[in-house]
Design an enzyme around this catalytic site. Structure first.
Site, PDB file in Angstrom:
ATOM      1  N   SER A 277       0.823  -1.131  -0.214  1.00 17.42           N
ATOM      2  CA  SER A 277       0.111   0.001  -0.116  1.00 17.42           C
ATOM      3  C   SER A 277       0.886   1.419   0.135  1.00 17.42           C
ATOM      4  O   SER A 277       0.286   2.660  -0.214  1.00 17.42           O
ATOM      5  CB  SER A 277      -0.935   0.066   1.113  1.00 17.42           C
ATOM      6  OG  SER A 277      -0.072   0.145   2.435  1.00 17.42           O
ATOM      7  N   CYS A 278       2.164   1.060   0.146  1.00 20.34           N
ATOM      8  CA  CYS A 278       2.924   2.159   0.350  1.00 20.34           C
ATOM      9  C   CYS A 278       3.858   2.652  -0.662  1.00 20.34           C
ATOM     10  O   CYS A 278       3.806   3.774  -1.373  1.00 20.34           O
ATOM     11  CB  CYS A 278       3.759   2.242   1.452  1.00 20.34           C
ATOM     12  SG  CYS A 278       2.799   2.495   2.985  1.00 20.34           S
ATOM     13  N   PHE A 279       5.033   1.663  -1.066  1.00 21.44           N
ATOM     14  CA  PHE A 279       5.891   2.077  -1.933  1.00 21.44           C
ATOM     15  C   PHE A 279       5.398   2.606  -3.203  1.00 21.44           C
ATOM     16  O   PHE A 279       6.004   3.376  -3.858  1.00 21.44           O
ATOM     17  CB  PHE A 279       6.993   0.793  -2.119  1.00 21.44           C
ATOM     18  CG  PHE A 279       7.928   0.429  -1.069  1.00 21.44           C
ATOM     19  CD1 PHE A 279       7.864   1.442   0.041  1.00 21.44           C
ATOM     20  CD2 PHE A 279       8.433  -0.505  -0.927  1.00 21.44           C
ATOM     21  CE1 PHE A 279       8.786   1.349   1.335  1.00 21.44           C
ATOM     22  CE2 PHE A 279       9.395  -0.763   0.279  1.00 21.44           C
ATOM     23  CZ  PHE A 279       9.535   0.207   1.158  1.00 21.44           C
ATOM     24  N   LYS A 281       2.522   3.542  -4.412  1.00 20.28           N
ATOM     25  CA  LYS A 281       1.746   4.763  -4.425  1.00 20.28           C
ATOM     26  C   LYS A 281       2.625   5.904  -4.064  1.00 20.28           C
ATOM     27  O   LYS A 281       2.421   7.063  -4.755  1.00 20.28           O
ATOM     28  CB  LYS A 281       0.800   4.443  -3.271  1.00 20.28           C
ATOM     29  CG  LYS A 281      -0.127   5.911  -2.789  1.00 20.28           C
ATOM     30  CD  LYS A 281      -1.093   5.538  -1.690  1.00 20.28           C
ATOM     31  CE  LYS A 281      -0.388   5.650  -0.363  1.00 20.28           C
ATOM     32  NZ  LYS A 281      -0.383   7.053   0.280  1.00 20.28           N
ATOM     33  N   ASP A 282       3.477   5.901  -3.070  1.00 20.80           N
ATOM     34  CA  ASP A 282       4.204   6.955  -2.807  1.00 20.80           C
ATOM     35  C   ASP A 282       5.340   7.222  -3.834  1.00 20.80           C
ATOM     36  O   ASP A 282       5.398   8.711  -3.979  1.00 20.80           O
ATOM     37  CB  ASP A 282       5.013   6.608  -1.662  1.00 20.80           C
ATOM     38  CG  ASP A 282       4.320   6.582  -0.238  1.00 20.80           C
ATOM     39  OD1 ASP A 282       2.979   6.785  -0.429  1.00 20.80           O
ATOM     40  OD2 ASP A 282       4.617   6.075   0.880  1.00 20.80           O
TER      41      ASP A 282
END
Ligand code: UDX
Length: 446
Positions: A277-279, A281-282
């Site tokens: 959910s992070c890498f 998207k960020d």
């Protein structure tokens, strides 16, 4: 900066509200409550709220259930769907709502804006000083350009009446509570010294270096951390391709490289890329943001490109071994973006399965926790109950997630395949297995 506040202004056992009870909000709330603060967790979803009040975390995180039960029973934490009441009855509010990607990769701050409006409304009835602290991952400038004006519109003056903070989280899914309780560092950005001091007080009982800074620096630290970790992974993945060509093992190379304390071994495991959910998207948000301010995010774009190509490389390896995939039965072991979760967001299994289907393969997939979620992402594959069921009579197999149970698979299990060809994308098995009459290929193994 001179001291412009009295130490007594800040209460030791603080009253804290946490807006958004996803894995970041709930872990933050529970962790702070365990240190003796009075915490109110807020969520729009009444079912979640009821569960939390019963001491039942709506998500799985190691150790969370026990700690939540303790803090709810002892009265340090309660949940509500009433954000106004929560803000009114607290002195520090953490904003932990989602900042998803829009279809073009840019960041969607709708939830941040909506929650800020509600906080501003709640603050109208609040007596005394209050700090609003953003924990969600937001692009540089969001706290003072998006959150601050909304809070100001509520009628409170930033500075004397309300402070703003930015305190990024560095929590890995699955071990989020441990990461929260034992952080490598705590980053506290603030609109002034007093806001920083209030947030710092919430972390008084934590044993970690505290970096006190301004809002934008704190926002940048979060993006730089994630971007650099993702860069390490893509670097290892690109180097893996070179290692395959020159006949060496990228894991041997990275083991030695990682001994250099300037580099460190973590996040240098080559494989089929990063998901979650992070890498992804960020990185996409950072690329979009950089372009919007007329920069050329060359490295970040390359990191994403390597990550897109890596799963296809795994399928190409399979094709090299068994020829055209049309009509072949392929076992896919592991669908989640990493082990010990049912999360399939941005999982590398998706591009892999799509590529297999495009090449006409029949896909038989197995994952201990992720099959239900994965079935919502793609049609046209069959799900089976065990890894062995997937392997039986298959022409080849791809191991995509490093689940522990795959580590126990033996050569005999692979001999049940029509042709025992293994593409190990996460270095789950010992490469020595190839001595037992199976074809073993792994990313980065020359
Ligand atoms: C990550 C960050 O680690 C965390 O600090 C941040 O707050 C949220 O994003 P998470 O997404 O939960 O956490 O998972 P993480 O364990 O970091 O792994 C991310 C992805 O990278 C996974 O798909 C994993 O398989 C992959 N990965 C990780 C590699 O391919 N190689 C590695 O060496 C490490």
């Amino acid at each position: 900066m001179g001291k412009d506040y009295e130490r007594e202004d800040i209460l030791r056992n603080m009253r804290i509200s946490v807006i958004g009870s996803g894995y970041v909000g709930l872990v933050t709330g529970t962790g702070l409550a365990s240190k003796g603060h009075d915490v109110i967790c807020v969520d729009k979803d009444k079912t979640k709220v009821d569960k939390i009040n019963e001491g039942e975390p709506p998500i799985y995180e190691e150790g969370l259930k026990d700690m939540l039960q303790e803090v709810t029973t002892e009265g340090y934490l309660r949940a509500t769907d009433d954000i106004f009441e929560a803000v009114k009855n607290s002195d520090l509010t953490f904003l932990c709502v989602g900042t998803p990607s829009l279809p073009d990769g840019s960041i969607d701050t709708t939830y941040i804006e909506e929650a800020s409006k509600d906080i501003a409304a709640g603050l109208k009835e609040k007596l005394g000083y209050h700090v609003v602290c953003v924990k969600s991952t937001v692009l540089p400038g969001t706290t003072d350009h998006v959150v601050m004006p909304i809070i100001e519109e509520g009628g409170k003056e930033i500075g004397p009446e309300v402070g703003l903070g930015m305190n990024p989280e560095f929590l890995r899914e699955g071990v989020a509570l441990k990461d929260f309780m034992e952080p490598d560092r705590i980053v506290i950005g603030g609109s002034d010294e007093k806001s920083i001091a209030v947030i710092n007080e919430a972390y008084e009982e934590f044993d970690a270096p505290v970096i006190k800074t301004d809002l934008r620096t704190a926002e940048c630290i979060k993006y730089a951390s994630n971007a650099l970790l993702a860069t390490k992974i893509s670097f290892a993945n690109e180097f893996a391709l070179l290692c395959e060509e020159v006949g060496v093992d990228v894991y041997d190379v990275m083991d030695a490289v990682g001994k250099d304390h300037r580099i460190c071994r973590q996040f240098l495991n080559a494989g089929c890329g990063f998901g979650g959910s992070c890498f992804p998207k960020d990185l996409k948000a950072l690329v979009d943001f950089s372009k919007a301010i007329s920069l050329k995010p060359r490295i970040l774009e390359a990191v994403l490109k390597v990550n897109e190509e890596q799963p296809i490389h795994a399928i190409d390896m399979l094709t090299e071994e068994i020829g055209r995939l049309s009509g072949k039965k392929i076992a896919v072991l592991g669908l989640t973006f990493k082990p010990d979760t049912d999360d399939v967001r941005e999982t590398r299994a998706l591009p892999m399965v799509r590529s297999l289907l495009q090449r006409g393969a029949h896909v038989f997939a197995y994952d201990p926790m992720g099959m239900e979620n994965f079935s919502e992402l793609v049609d046209g594959i069959e799900y089976v109950d065990t890894a062995i069921d997937a392997l039986k009579n298959s022409d080849g197999c791809v191991i995509q997630t490093a689940w522990d149970e795959f580590k126990t698979l033996k050569a005999d299990d692979f001999h049940r395949m029509k042709s025992p060809v293994i593409i190990d994308c996460r270095r789950v098995l010992n490469p020595e297995i190839e001595k037992e009459d199976v074809v073993y290929r792994s990313i980065g193994l020359g």
